[in-house]
Design a protein around this motif. Sequence first.
Motif, PDB file in Angstrom:
ATOM      1  N   GLN A 105       0.807  -1.215   0.000  1.00  0.00           N
ATOM      2  CA  GLN A 105       0.000   0.000   0.000  1.00  0.00           C
ATOM      3  C   GLN A 105       0.843   1.269   0.000  1.00  0.00           C
ATOM      4  N   ASP A 106       2.175   1.126   0.067  1.00  0.00           N
ATOM      5  CA  ASP A 106       3.070   2.282   0.068  1.00  0.00           C
ATOM      6  C   ASP A 106       3.297   2.715  -1.374  1.00  0.00           C
ATOM      7  N   GLN A 107       2.639   3.779  -1.763  1.00  0.00           N
ATOM      8  CA  GLN A 107       2.656   4.222  -3.155  1.00  0.00           C
ATOM      9  C   GLN A 107       4.054   4.525  -3.665  1.00  0.00           C
ATOM     10  N   ASN A 108       4.878   5.177  -2.848  1.00  0.00           N
ATOM     11  CA  ASN A 108       6.189   5.625  -3.313  1.00  0.00           C
ATOM     12  C   ASN A 108       7.347   4.750  -2.865  1.00  0.00           C
ATOM     13  N   GLY A 109       7.142   3.901  -1.863  1.00  0.00           N
ATOM     14  CA  GLY A 109       8.274   3.151  -1.334  1.00  0.00           C
ATOM     15  C   GLY A 109       8.119   1.652  -1.301  1.00  0.00           C
ATOM     16  N   GLY A 110       6.948   1.123  -1.652  1.00  0.00           N
ATOM     17  CA  GLY A 110       6.730  -0.304  -1.482  1.00  0.00           C
ATOM     18  C   GLY A 110       6.867  -1.140  -2.733  1.00  0.00           C
ATOM     19  N   TRP A 111       7.375  -0.570  -3.803  1.00  0.00           N
ATOM     20  CA  TRP A 111       7.396  -1.258  -5.094  1.00  0.00           C
ATOM     21  C   TRP A 111       8.821  -1.490  -5.584  1.00  0.00           C
ATOM     22  N   GLU A 112       8.954  -2.413  -6.526  1.00  0.00           N
ATOM     23  CA  GLU A 112      10.222  -2.658  -7.215  1.00  0.00           C
ATOM     24  C   GLU A 112      10.112  -2.388  -8.714  1.00  0.00           C
ATOM     25  N   LYS A 113       8.916  -2.442  -9.254  1.00  0.00           N
ATOM     26  CA  LYS A 113       8.659  -2.201 -10.677  1.00  0.00           C
ATOM     27  C   LYS A 113       7.234  -1.680 -10.808  1.00  0.00           C
ATOM     28  N   ILE A 114       7.034  -0.764 -11.775  1.00  0.00           N
ATOM     29  CA  ILE A 114       5.697  -0.217 -12.027  1.00  0.00           C
ATOM     30  C   ILE A 114       5.408  -0.283 -13.525  1.00  0.00           C
ATOM     31  N   LEU A 115       4.211  -0.717 -13.867  1.00  0.00           N
ATOM     32  CA  LEU A 115       3.666  -0.517 -15.211  1.00  0.00           C
ATOM     33  C   LEU A 115       2.559   0.523 -15.082  1.00  0.00           C
ATOM     34  N   ALA A 116       2.675   1.606 -15.839  1.00  0.00           N
ATOM     35  CA  ALA A 116       1.750   2.728 -15.683  1.00  0.00           C
ATOM     36  C   ALA A 116       1.039   3.017 -16.994  1.00  0.00           C
ATOM     37  N   TYR A 117      -0.247   3.298 -16.883  1.00  0.00           N
ATOM     38  CA  TYR A 117      -1.085   3.613 -18.040  1.00  0.00           C
ATOM     39  C   TYR A 117      -1.513   5.070 -17.932  1.00  0.00           C
ATOM     40  N   GLU A 118      -0.927   5.900 -18.787  1.00  0.00           N
ATOM     41  CA  GLU A 118      -1.199   7.336 -18.761  1.00  0.00           C
ATOM     42  C   GLU A 118      -2.415   7.672 -19.615  1.00  0.00           C
TER      43      GLU A 118
END
Length: 491
Positions: A105-118
């Motif tokens: 649930q940590d938006q800025n610190g809990g991830w290792e990879k992001i796929l984003a749809y703009e």
Amino acid sequence: MSERVFQTGHGRVFLQVSGANPNSSMVYQGMARLGSFAKAEGEVSRVQIPSRLAYDRFEDIDVVSGESSLPTTSMIARFGLTNPILSAVCPMHIQAHYGKCGNPQDQNGGWEKILAYEKARFTNRSGDEQTALDEAGRATILLTGDITARMLWEIDQMALAETCAAQIDKEVVDVTIDDYISCGECGYESEGENRIFAVTVGYTTGSPGLPAELIVSLDGGLTCEQYDIDTLAADEDPSAVALVGGVNVVVPSADSLSLHYVDLDDLDTWQEVAAGFIAGGGPNDIHSHSSTQSWLVGNSGIIYSMANPADGVTVIHNAVLTAQNLIAVHGSDSRNIVAVGAAGVILFSSNGGATWAAITSPTVQIINTIWMRTRFYWMIGDAGGRMYFTTDGGVTWTEKVFGLSGQGEVHGIAFSHHPDSPFGFMTATDGAMGYVFRSLDGGSTWYQLPDTAAATPANIHLNAIDAGISGNFCVAGGLRAGTDGILMIGS
């Protein structure tokens, strides 16, 4: 160490219903998942000519790539009290975060990879059976929203590292990344983040003094070359740097009351042009939209336009609305431009600089930096260490709080690929050291880099920052210690 592999269970969904912008919060979607995605890059077709050697035979001489498509995916969610699949009507920003050991649930610190749809839109909405006739028909209801987005981003964690220390022995005033993706067909190969330009101050110590320098990297900061800006005297410093039209590196200087430019193919031969500059209006910054559309802002409320660096500049605002020094300028396109400066002054043009209007400011501090995301969404940073944004073209302003708010100065803001990109960077100080901040949500939140456990390279302050096209690359420059400069790569 084995290769890291993500599984569907490692992914979580985040959503900005109003899109990636400083006024829209990213919300964790605990009852949703994303389906498969697709993005066609275009079918490849052969180009042939009749064979020179035999009848009814043909030779391949080239290929033609067909039209690419926008990325598509789907969101599947349980029907509940809040249902963005049913209610969202505007373009959204959707992210799938992947991790293993962090807080999902940590938006800025809990991830290792992001796929984003703009700029994602629901193009079709559907759902399971809505009610039951008997006990056997009891079931949760799943909603499905088919999605088409403007861009698909792959976002990685970033580290910070000093580079080219041997070439940078003086304070870096400004930096810019100006590149394009090229696969080598025309003799140049780049993923779009290779060409970096920075300018340093000169030295007056010693006899003779040393002129300011242009620092150039053509490999993403791995190596650098330095070139004397020999049209500047040792006591004249550059104010900014821009690559104009992909051909000329242009360096305005308030000290010399002129601009200095060099051809990208001959970085040793500088030209100085003073035509059009007026006394007291030394240029402090430049923003270039195209080969024939650039704007410079200067002291005493002077604004210039530039169609060709060899021809000099034309005054388009001569202290009519303000006589304060103008420090920075940025535009979202060829018509909408914002200039900012001392005493919180903000000027706006909606017609390419033909006319200007004074905008009510949220600060009386010097505004060091402006980023114009769209005609209505702007972000500014001031010498009091605060950042503000507007969503209505400067009618109202809201402070955007971040980790160092009010402690030092905000020096630079830049976003990746295009002005209203979701992924941005900022430099700010705490009064003793400069830091780089990153935004994954269009400026709604900011966190301090690096993502890794390493520390920020030691420095006194970072004067400027620019962003690459990927969302995973930035360059910052400033003062490391004493009179030594620093160039810092984020990747």
